[in-house]
Design a protein around this motif. Structure first.
Motif, PDB file in Angstrom:
ATOM      1  N   TYR A 254      -7.331  -0.395   2.549  1.00 56.13           N
ATOM      2  CA  TYR A 254      -7.830   1.144   3.052  1.00 56.13           C
ATOM      3  C   TYR A 254      -9.179   1.377   2.421  1.00 56.13           C
ATOM      4  CZ  TYR A 254      -7.401   6.161   2.981  1.00 56.13           C
ATOM      5  OH  TYR A 254      -7.774   7.409   3.103  1.00 56.13           O
ATOM      6  N   ALA A 255      -9.562   0.660   1.270  1.00 54.02           N
ATOM      7  CA  ALA A 255     -10.592   1.229   0.463  1.00 54.02           C
ATOM      8  C   ALA A 255     -11.916   0.341   1.354  1.00 54.02           C
ATOM      9  CB  ALA A 255     -10.667   0.307  -0.828  1.00 54.02           C
ATOM     10  N   HIS A 256     -11.651  -0.514   1.861  1.00 52.04           N
ATOM     11  CA  HIS A 256     -12.570  -1.274   2.727  1.00 52.04           C
ATOM     12  C   HIS A 256     -12.641  -0.915   4.077  1.00 52.04           C
ATOM     13  CE1 HIS A 256     -14.091  -4.126  -0.469  1.00 52.04           C
ATOM     14  NE2 HIS A 256     -12.657  -4.504  -0.676  1.00 52.04           N
ATOM     15  N   GLY A 257     -11.807   0.276   4.415  1.00 50.85           N
ATOM     16  CA  GLY A 257     -12.096   0.827   5.833  1.00 50.85           C
ATOM     17  C   GLY A 257     -11.471   0.068   6.781  1.00 50.85           C
ATOM     18  N   LEU A 258     -10.683  -0.910   6.492  1.00 47.17           N
ATOM     19  CA  LEU A 258      -9.952  -1.775   7.466  1.00 47.17           C
ATOM     20  C   LEU A 258      -8.984  -1.413   7.944  1.00 47.17           C
ATOM     21  CD1 LEU A 258     -10.901  -5.045   5.636  1.00 47.17           C
ATOM     22  CD2 LEU A 258     -11.916  -4.365   7.528  1.00 47.17           C
ATOM     23  N   ILE A 259      -8.107  -0.494   7.489  1.00 47.01           N
ATOM     24  CA  ILE A 259      -6.833   0.547   8.028  1.00 47.01           C
ATOM     25  C   ILE A 259      -7.146   1.849   7.840  1.00 47.01           C
ATOM     26  CG2 ILE A 259      -5.331  -1.610   7.432  1.00 47.01           C
ATOM     27  CD1 ILE A 259      -4.520  -0.114   5.193  1.00 47.01           C
ATOM     28  N   PRO A 260      -6.672   2.660   8.797  1.00 41.19           N
ATOM     29  CA  PRO A 260      -6.997   4.139   8.615  1.00 41.19           C
ATOM     30  C   PRO A 260      -6.180   4.844   7.616  1.00 41.19           C
ATOM     31  CG  PRO A 260      -5.766   3.750  10.527  1.00 41.19           C
ATOM     32  CD  PRO A 260      -6.214   2.370  10.041  1.00 41.19           C
ATOM     33  N   GLU A 261      -4.991   4.339   7.272  1.00 39.52           N
ATOM     34  CA  GLU A 261      -4.091   4.995   6.158  1.00 39.52           C
ATOM     35  C   GLU A 261      -3.177   3.847   5.736  1.00 39.52           C
ATOM     36  OE1 GLU A 261      -1.858   7.981   8.338  1.00 39.52           O
ATOM     37  OE2 GLU A 261      -0.817   6.649   9.690  1.00 39.52           O
ATOM     38  N   ARG A 262      -2.740   4.058   4.627  1.00 42.66           N
ATOM     39  CA  ARG A 262      -1.853   3.151   4.060  1.00 42.66           C
ATOM     40  C   ARG A 262      -0.201   3.485   4.466  1.00 42.66           C
ATOM     41  NH1 ARG A 262      -3.265   3.416  -2.302  1.00 42.66           N
ATOM     42  NH2 ARG A 262      -1.677   1.658  -2.265  1.00 42.66           N
ATOM     43  N   PRO A 263       0.341   2.470   4.808  1.00 39.96           N
ATOM     44  CA  PRO A 263       1.646   2.487   5.228  1.00 39.96           C
ATOM     45  C   PRO A 263       2.651   2.880   4.200  1.00 39.96           C
ATOM     46  CG  PRO A 263       1.390   0.217   5.032  1.00 39.96           C
ATOM     47  CD  PRO A 263      -0.127   0.844   4.877  1.00 39.96           C
ATOM     48  N   ALA A 264       3.985   3.277   4.383  1.00 39.26           N
ATOM     49  CA  ALA A 264       5.089   3.453   3.385  1.00 39.26           C
ATOM     50  C   ALA A 264       5.483   2.365   2.916  1.00 39.26           C
ATOM     51  CB  ALA A 264       5.889   4.546   4.200  1.00 39.26           C
ATOM     52  N   LEU A 265       5.842   2.189   1.712  1.00 36.01           N
ATOM     53  CA  LEU A 265       6.449   0.930   1.254  1.00 36.01           C
ATOM     54  C   LEU A 265       8.165   1.673   1.047  1.00 36.01           C
ATOM     55  CD1 LEU A 265       4.045  -0.146  -1.419  1.00 36.01           C
ATOM     56  CD2 LEU A 265       4.193  -0.929   0.836  1.00 36.01           C
ATOM     57  N   VAL A 266       8.788   0.912   1.760  1.00 36.98           N
ATOM     58  CA  VAL A 266      10.345   1.220   1.377  1.00 36.98           C
ATOM     59  C   VAL A 266      10.964   0.033   0.721  1.00 36.98           C
ATOM     60  CG1 VAL A 266      12.393   1.438   2.779  1.00 36.98           C
ATOM     61  CG2 VAL A 266      10.368   2.286   3.744  1.00 36.98           C
ATOM     62  N   ALA A 267      11.352   0.241  -0.438  1.00 33.27           N
ATOM     63  CA  ALA A 267      12.008  -0.561  -1.305  1.00 33.27           C
ATOM     64  C   ALA A 267      13.511  -0.759  -1.207  1.00 33.27           C
ATOM     65  CB  ALA A 267      11.508  -0.139  -2.743  1.00 33.27           C
ATOM     66  N   VAL A 268      13.930  -1.854  -1.516  1.00 32.06           N
ATOM     67  CA  VAL A 268      15.527  -2.113  -1.261  1.00 32.06           C
ATOM     68  C   VAL A 268      15.858  -2.754  -2.478  1.00 32.06           C
ATOM     69  CG1 VAL A 268      17.051  -3.086   0.177  1.00 32.06           C
ATOM     70  CG2 VAL A 268      15.188  -2.419   1.174  1.00 32.06           C
ATOM     71  N   GLN A 269      17.250  -2.183  -2.839  1.00 27.39           N
ATOM     72  CA  GLN A 269      17.828  -2.969  -3.848  1.00 27.39           C
ATOM     73  C   GLN A 269      19.250  -3.003  -3.473  1.00 27.39           C
ATOM     74  OE1 GLN A 269      16.508  -0.587  -7.879  1.00 27.39           O
ATOM     75  NE2 GLN A 269      15.956  -2.915  -8.160  1.00 27.39           N
ATOM     76  N   ALA A 270      19.996  -4.036  -4.156  1.00 25.45           N
ATOM     77  CA  ALA A 270      21.464  -4.121  -4.040  1.00 25.45           C
ATOM     78  C   ALA A 270      21.836  -2.894  -4.637  1.00 25.45           C
ATOM     79  CB  ALA A 270      21.709  -5.397  -4.887  1.00 25.45           C
ATOM     80  N   GLU A 271      23.061  -2.187  -4.080  1.00 24.63           N
ATOM     81  CA  GLU A 271      23.629  -1.013  -4.909  1.00 24.63           C
ATOM     82  C   GLU A 271      24.371  -1.471  -6.158  1.00 24.63           C
ATOM     83  OE1 GLU A 271      27.827   0.831  -3.475  1.00 24.63           O
ATOM     84  OE2 GLU A 271      26.021   1.663  -2.333  1.00 24.63           O
ATOM     85  N   ALA A 272      24.857  -2.812  -6.420  1.00 24.52           N
ATOM     86  CA  ALA A 272      25.358  -3.181  -7.602  1.00 24.52           C
ATOM     87  C   ALA A 272      24.447  -3.088  -8.750  1.00 24.52           C
ATOM     88  CB  ALA A 272      25.812  -4.381  -7.238  1.00 24.52           C
ATOM     89  N   VAL A 273      23.270  -3.245  -8.770  1.00 27.63           N
ATOM     90  CA  VAL A 273      22.049  -3.248  -9.677  1.00 27.63           C
ATOM     91  C   VAL A 273      20.862  -2.594  -8.971  1.00 27.63           C
ATOM     92  CG1 VAL A 273      20.673  -4.609 -11.340  1.00 27.63           C
ATOM     93  CG2 VAL A 273      23.024  -5.535 -10.535  1.00 27.63           C
ATOM     94  N   SER A 274      20.703  -1.363  -9.231  1.00 28.55           N
ATOM     95  CA  SER A 274      19.650  -0.609  -8.751  1.00 28.55           C
ATOM     96  C   SER A 274      18.982   0.376  -9.519  1.00 28.55           C
ATOM     97  CB  SER A 274      20.360   0.000  -7.391  1.00 28.55           C
ATOM     98  OG  SER A 274      21.198   0.823  -7.726  1.00 28.55           O
ATOM     99  N   PRO A 275      18.485   0.098 -10.700  1.00 31.11           N
ATOM    100  CA  PRO A 275      17.982   0.906 -11.750  1.00 31.11           C
ATOM    101  C   PRO A 275      16.776   1.553 -11.149  1.00 31.11           C
ATOM    102  CG  PRO A 275      17.386  -1.508 -12.166  1.00 31.11           C
ATOM    103  CD  PRO A 275      18.239  -1.587 -11.039  1.00 31.11           C
ATOM    104  N   LEU A 276      16.157   1.058 -10.191  1.00 25.84           N
ATOM    105  CA  LEU A 276      14.832   1.747  -9.703  1.00 25.84           C
ATOM    106  C   LEU A 276      15.243   2.757  -8.580  1.00 25.84           C
ATOM    107  CD1 LEU A 276      12.630  -1.306  -9.539  1.00 25.84           C
ATOM    108  CD2 LEU A 276      12.195   0.647 -11.046  1.00 25.84           C
ATOM    109  N   ALA A 277      15.984   2.436  -7.562  1.00 21.72           N
ATOM    110  CA  ALA A 277      16.374   3.338  -6.834  1.00 21.72           C
ATOM    111  C   ALA A 277      17.059   4.470  -7.361  1.00 21.72           C
ATOM    112  CB  ALA A 277      17.337   2.706  -5.813  1.00 21.72           C
ATOM    113  N   ARG A 278      17.868   4.213  -8.312  1.00 21.54           N
ATOM    114  CA  ARG A 278      18.589   5.529  -8.952  1.00 21.54           C
ATOM    115  C   ARG A 278      17.331   6.360  -9.575  1.00 21.54           C
ATOM    116  NH1 ARG A 278      21.977   2.704 -12.893  1.00 21.54           N
ATOM    117  NH2 ARG A 278      22.194   4.722 -13.618  1.00 21.54           N
ATOM    118  N   ALA A 279      16.420   5.689 -10.145  1.00 21.10           N
ATOM    119  CA  ALA A 279      15.463   6.358 -10.858  1.00 21.10           C
ATOM    120  C   ALA A 279      14.560   7.180  -9.969  1.00 21.10           C
ATOM    121  CB  ALA A 279      14.482   5.580 -11.905  1.00 21.10           C
TER     122      ALA A 279
END
Length: 381
Positions: A254-279
């Motif tokens: 994006y900084a070099h003008g090679l894409i018009p916008e930054r895509p969404a980052l969709v992060a996946v965790q296991a429900e059993a251990v998901s400290p980041l999803a919960r936060a």
């Protein structure tokens, strides 16, 4: 207070490099005697490095590996230890979701992207020994590439690590230390050994050179999609090495003008251990408290990720979100992919499990999921 240590020249012989703590600004030179973590807060390093622009028209005729994106990498290459890593296929799963087959890398996981950069750095620094810790795949990658670099290596793994992964690490010549307890206990044991003089801690979490290797995943997407990126990049998150690499790459493109916008980052965790999803869903800036638990997605079962704050910031800044998947969804996704001809380990199917269960999160646009590790590493869940 910011502590500054004057940086030495980069081991590649190019521009000076320095490690920098993203939390308190402490700096240290990139050299053999550099501390493996910030000496003030004991957190992971980032790297002072300004990536150059990778022009699509310049790629014809370059090496068929991740080293083709030379302008964006902090070490000159390709190095003598390369195994031809990178340039993995992108195949459709549905009309809108494609899979990148990173389980076809030399050691059968995406971790080769970071390990080759880390191993080349170690080769140039010339330590007496290398230490790593892993739940399996990163340790295998480090073992393989350090063998290519001619460096004696010890890999610490939890005692519950898949026997097939332990066998693969040992086959590459590394000494395996099986640690009683969970992944956190393994990390503590490795870090205690990492303080020995003459030791290079090949940490896929604490050393930022690893992230500059994993970011090539996104550069390949950009090249293969004709100079664009999908609307959503779905990534599994434990310690976040692929997600943070993706965040680096999208920011650079994006900084070099090679894409018009930054895509969404969709992060996946296991429900059993998901400290980041919960936060994330609680609006918190730091990972939630979590305990170790058994899950088919052993590779992302990290109760206390050291880069947790960075991961949460990166997802929020991208406009993305966190998803969690159940054990049944993981098992179903693994069997579904196998029926499609793709035999992927149980951690590596997490993103397909999430995208299948929650297609509405992708907003109707196109998305790419990584298939990160081969099924022969764990078998079917």
């Amino acid at each position: 207070m910011t502590q500054t240590i004057t940086p030495h020249p980069d081991p590649s012989g190019s521009a000076p490099r320095a490690y920098r703590c993203p939390e308190d600004g402490t700096r240290a030179p990139v050299e053999a005697a550099a501390p493996w973590c910030c000496p003030v807060c004991q957190g992971p390093w980032d790297l002072d490095f300004a990536a150059g622009a990778v022009e699509a028209k310049s790629l014809a005729g370059r090496a068929g590996s991740l080293w083709r994106y030379a302008e964006a990498l902090p070490l000159e290459g390709p190095p003598p230890i390369t195994l031809g890593e990178g340039r993995t296929p992108l195949v459709p799963l549905t009309d809108t979701v494609s899979a990148k087959l990173d389980f076809l890398m030399p050691t059968l996981s995406f971790k080769d992207r970071g390990a080759v950069v880390l191993a080349e750095l170690a080769r140039r620094l010339g330590p007496e020994r290398v230490i790593a810790d892993s739940s399996g795949n990163a340790g295998t990658s480090v073992a393989a590439y350090m063998a290519r670099a001619g460096l004696p290596t010890t890999v610490y793994v939890p005692e519950s690590t898949s026997p097939k992964k332990v066998e693969q690490i040992g086959a590459h010549g590394a000494r395996v230390e099986r640690v009683p307890g969970d992944r956190e206990a393994t990390a503590r044991a490795a870090r205690a050994a990492a303080g020995t003089p003459g030791t290079f801690y090949a940490s896929h979490v604490f050393n930022p050179y690893f992230l500059h290797g994993t970011k090539t995943y996104v550069y390949e997407l950009w090249e293969d999609l004709g100079g664009r990126l999908p609307g959503s990049i779905v990534v599994p998150v434990g310690n976040g090495t692929l997600l943070l690499g993706a965040a680096l790459a999208t920011a650079e493109l994006y900084a070099h003008g090679l894409i018009p916008e930054r895509p969404a980052l969709v992060a996946v965790q296991a429900e059993a251990v998901s400290p980041l999803a919960r936060a994330f869903h609680a609006g918190a800036d730091a990972p939630a408290d979590a305990a170790a638990a058994d899950t088919l997605a052993e590779g992302i079962a990290i109760p206390n990720p050291p880069r947790g704050r960075q991961i949460l910031r990166a997802v929020r800044e991208s406009g993305g979100t966190f998803l969690t998947v159940t054990e049944n969804q993981l098992r179903t996704a693994q069997h579904d992919l196998a029926a499609r001809g793709l035999y992927v380990e149980s951690t590596g199917v997490a993103c397909w499990a999430a995208a299948s269960a929650s297609p509405e999160v992708l907003g109707g646009g196109d998305a790419v999921v990584p298939l990160c590790g081969a099924g022969v590493k764990t078998g079917l869940g």
